[in-house]
Scaffold this motif. Structure first.
Motif, PDB file in Angstrom:
ATOM      1  N   SER A 169      40.716 109.709  50.361  1.00  0.00           N
ATOM      2  CA  SER A 169      40.089 110.186  49.132  1.00  0.00           C
ATOM      3  C   SER A 169      41.072 110.956  48.264  1.00  0.00           C
ATOM      4  N   VAL A 170      40.949 110.757  46.964  1.00  0.00           N
ATOM      5  CA  VAL A 170      41.698 111.532  45.990  1.00  0.00           C
ATOM      6  C   VAL A 170      40.861 112.768  45.691  1.00  0.00           C
ATOM      7  N   GLY A 171      41.486 113.931  45.766  1.00  0.00           N
ATOM      8  CA  GLY A 171      40.768 115.178  45.560  1.00  0.00           C
ATOM      9  C   GLY A 171      40.974 115.762  44.171  1.00  0.00           C
ATOM     10  N   SER A 172      40.353 116.894  43.946  1.00  0.00           N
ATOM     11  CA  SER A 172      40.416 117.551  42.636  1.00  0.00           C
ATOM     12  C   SER A 172      41.837 118.006  42.293  1.00  0.00           C
ATOM     13  N   ARG A 173      42.634 118.339  43.298  1.00  0.00           N
ATOM     14  CA  ARG A 173      44.015 118.767  43.040  1.00  0.00           C
ATOM     15  C   ARG A 173      44.812 117.681  42.338  1.00  0.00           C
ATOM     16  N   GLU A 174      44.683 116.443  42.809  1.00  0.00           N
ATOM     17  CA  GLU A 174      45.405 115.327  42.187  1.00  0.00           C
ATOM     18  C   GLU A 174      44.939 115.112  40.743  1.00  0.00           C
ATOM     19  N   ILE A 175      43.649 115.298  40.501  1.00  0.00           N
ATOM     20  CA  ILE A 175      43.118 115.139  39.145  1.00  0.00           C
ATOM     21  C   ILE A 175      43.676 116.248  38.244  1.00  0.00           C
ATOM     22  N   ARG A 176      43.692 117.496  38.738  1.00  0.00           N
ATOM     23  CA  ARG A 176      44.240 118.615  37.962  1.00  0.00           C
ATOM     24  C   ARG A 176      45.732 118.399  37.669  1.00  0.00           C
ATOM     25  N   ASP A 177      46.481 117.944  38.674  1.00  0.00           N
ATOM     26  CA  ASP A 177      47.911 117.694  38.479  1.00  0.00           C
ATOM     27  C   ASP A 177      48.133 116.621  37.412  1.00  0.00           C
ATOM     28  N   PHE A 178      47.332 115.561  37.474  1.00  0.00           N
ATOM     29  CA  PHE A 178      47.438 114.479  36.492  1.00  0.00           C
ATOM     30  C   PHE A 178      47.091 115.003  35.100  1.00  0.00           C
TER      31      PHE A 178
ATOM     32  N   GLY B 159      41.651 103.970  47.082  1.00  0.00           N
ATOM     33  CA  GLY B 159      40.786 104.813  47.909  1.00  0.00           C
ATOM     34  C   GLY B 159      39.495 105.170  47.203  1.00  0.00           C
ATOM     35  N   THR B 160      39.035 106.376  47.461  1.00  0.00           N
ATOM     36  CA  THR B 160      37.811 106.884  46.843  1.00  0.00           C
ATOM     37  C   THR B 160      38.134 108.222  46.186  1.00  0.00           C
ATOM     38  N   PHE B 161      37.156 108.776  45.494  1.00  0.00           N
ATOM     39  CA  PHE B 161      37.299 110.088  44.874  1.00  0.00           C
ATOM     40  C   PHE B 161      36.284 111.030  45.494  1.00  0.00           C
ATOM     41  N   THR B 162      36.712 112.239  45.780  1.00  0.00           N
ATOM     42  CA  THR B 162      35.771 113.233  46.293  1.00  0.00           C
ATOM     43  C   THR B 162      34.831 113.640  45.159  1.00  0.00           C
ATOM     44  N   ALA B 163      33.713 114.250  45.524  1.00  0.00           N
ATOM     45  CA  ALA B 163      32.770 114.743  44.512  1.00  0.00           C
ATOM     46  C   ALA B 163      33.460 115.771  43.619  1.00  0.00           C
ATOM     47  N   GLN B 164      34.315 116.591  44.203  1.00  0.00           N
ATOM     48  CA  GLN B 164      35.034 117.601  43.435  1.00  0.00           C
ATOM     49  C   GLN B 164      36.000 116.943  42.432  1.00  0.00           C
ATOM     50  N   ALA B 165      36.613 115.839  42.830  1.00  0.00           N
ATOM     51  CA  ALA B 165      37.507 115.115  41.922  1.00  0.00           C
ATOM     52  C   ALA B 165      36.719 114.556  40.748  1.00  0.00           C
ATOM     53  N   SER B 166      35.546 114.011  41.023  1.00  0.00           N
ATOM     54  CA  SER B 166      34.697 113.479  39.957  1.00  0.00           C
ATOM     55  C   SER B 166      34.273 114.580  38.996  1.00  0.00           C
ATOM     56  N   ASP B 167      33.924 115.736  39.535  1.00  0.00           N
ATOM     57  CA  ASP B 167      33.553 116.881  38.697  1.00  0.00           C
ATOM     58  C   ASP B 167      34.732 117.324  37.840  1.00  0.00           C
ATOM     59  N   GLU B 168      35.892 117.395  38.450  1.00  0.00           N
ATOM     60  CA  GLU B 168      37.094 117.822  37.731  1.00  0.00           C
ATOM     61  C   GLU B 168      37.447 116.841  36.618  1.00  0.00           C
TER      62      GLU B 168
ATOM     63  N   ALA C 230      39.364 114.220  29.156  1.00  0.00           N
ATOM     64  CA  ALA C 230      38.562 113.389  30.055  1.00  0.00           C
ATOM     65  C   ALA C 230      39.461 112.411  30.807  1.00  0.00           C
ATOM     66  N   ILE C 231      39.169 112.273  32.096  1.00  0.00           N
ATOM     67  CA  ILE C 231      39.891 111.320  32.930  1.00  0.00           C
ATOM     68  C   ILE C 231      38.863 110.384  33.549  1.00  0.00           C
ATOM     69  N   ASP C 232      39.014 109.099  33.275  1.00  0.00           N
ATOM     70  CA  ASP C 232      38.137 108.106  33.881  1.00  0.00           C
ATOM     71  C   ASP C 232      38.706 107.718  35.235  1.00  0.00           C
ATOM     72  N   LEU C 233      37.810 107.464  36.182  1.00  0.00           N
ATOM     73  CA  LEU C 233      38.200 107.184  37.554  1.00  0.00           C
ATOM     74  C   LEU C 233      37.818 105.766  37.950  1.00  0.00           C
ATOM     75  N   ILE C 234      38.755 105.059  38.554  1.00  0.00           N
ATOM     76  CA  ILE C 234      38.490 103.727  39.096  1.00  0.00           C
ATOM     77  C   ILE C 234      38.864 103.771  40.571  1.00  0.00           C
ATOM     78  N   ASP C 235      37.847 103.684  41.436  1.00  0.00           N
ATOM     79  CA  ASP C 235      38.111 103.700  42.875  1.00  0.00           C
ATOM     80  C   ASP C 235      38.358 102.283  43.373  1.00  0.00           C
ATOM     81  N   GLY C 236      38.653 102.163  44.657  1.00  0.00           N
ATOM     82  CA  GLY C 236      38.999 100.868  45.237  1.00  0.00           C
ATOM     83  C   GLY C 236      37.919  99.820  45.080  1.00  0.00           C
TER      84      GLY C 236
END
Length: 145
Positions: free
Chosen positions: A64-73, A90-99, A107-113
């Motif tokens: 899972s990709v977490g909120s830290r990776e989203i913040r860094d990006f 992979g997938t995104f954690t709920a915290q990553a989706s919130d972030e 805004a960052i759009d997320l595309i999981d596996g």
């Protein structure tokens, strides 16, 4: 998914580039290199009369990709882009989706596996779907006519 996890990281970036082009982006460039600050590429998405510069990051991950990776990006996007797009196997954690959708931030759009595989299928990129029809004859139904 197993095929995506086996390709080289730069091939995954080129695949993402191709997917974005097939999805209507223009001027899509892969920029992933050491010291890129987490930016793997950039493209322009035109929606009616408005264009958006979208930076993307690609991660071939099993977990899972977490909120830290989203913040860094997002930090790498500051002052450079209108939007961000994070693509992973992979997938995104709920915290990553919130972030990714935090108020007051780019805004960052997320595309999981799973979504990535669907998009590859929809766009016919390395994937072929075949519909097979199987017909069975009910002989007793015809015998009763």
């Amino acid at each position: 998914m197993s095929t995506l996890l086996e390709i080289e990281p730069d091939a995954f970036e080129r695949l993402s580039q191709r997917l974005l082009r097939e999805s209507g982006f223009t001027k899509v460039e892969v920029r992933g290199k050491t010291g890129d600050g987490g930016i793997d590429g950039v493209g322009v998405l035109r929606v009616n009369l408005v264009s958006f510069q979208v930076y993307f990051q690609c991660k071939r991950w099993k977990g899972s990709v977490g909120s830290r990776e989203i913040r860094d990006f997002r930090g790498a996007l500051q002052g450079r882009a209108d939007k961000g797009l994070f693509i992973t196997t992979g997938t995104f954690t709920a915290q990553a989706s919130d972030e990714a959708t935090r108020d007051g931030a780019i805004a960052i759009d997320l595309i999981d596996g799973e979504r990535l595989c669907d998009l590859l299928k929809e766009n016919g990129l390395g994937v072929t779907s075949k519909m097979i029809e199987h017909v069975e004859i009910n002989s007793s139904w015809f015998a009763d006519i």
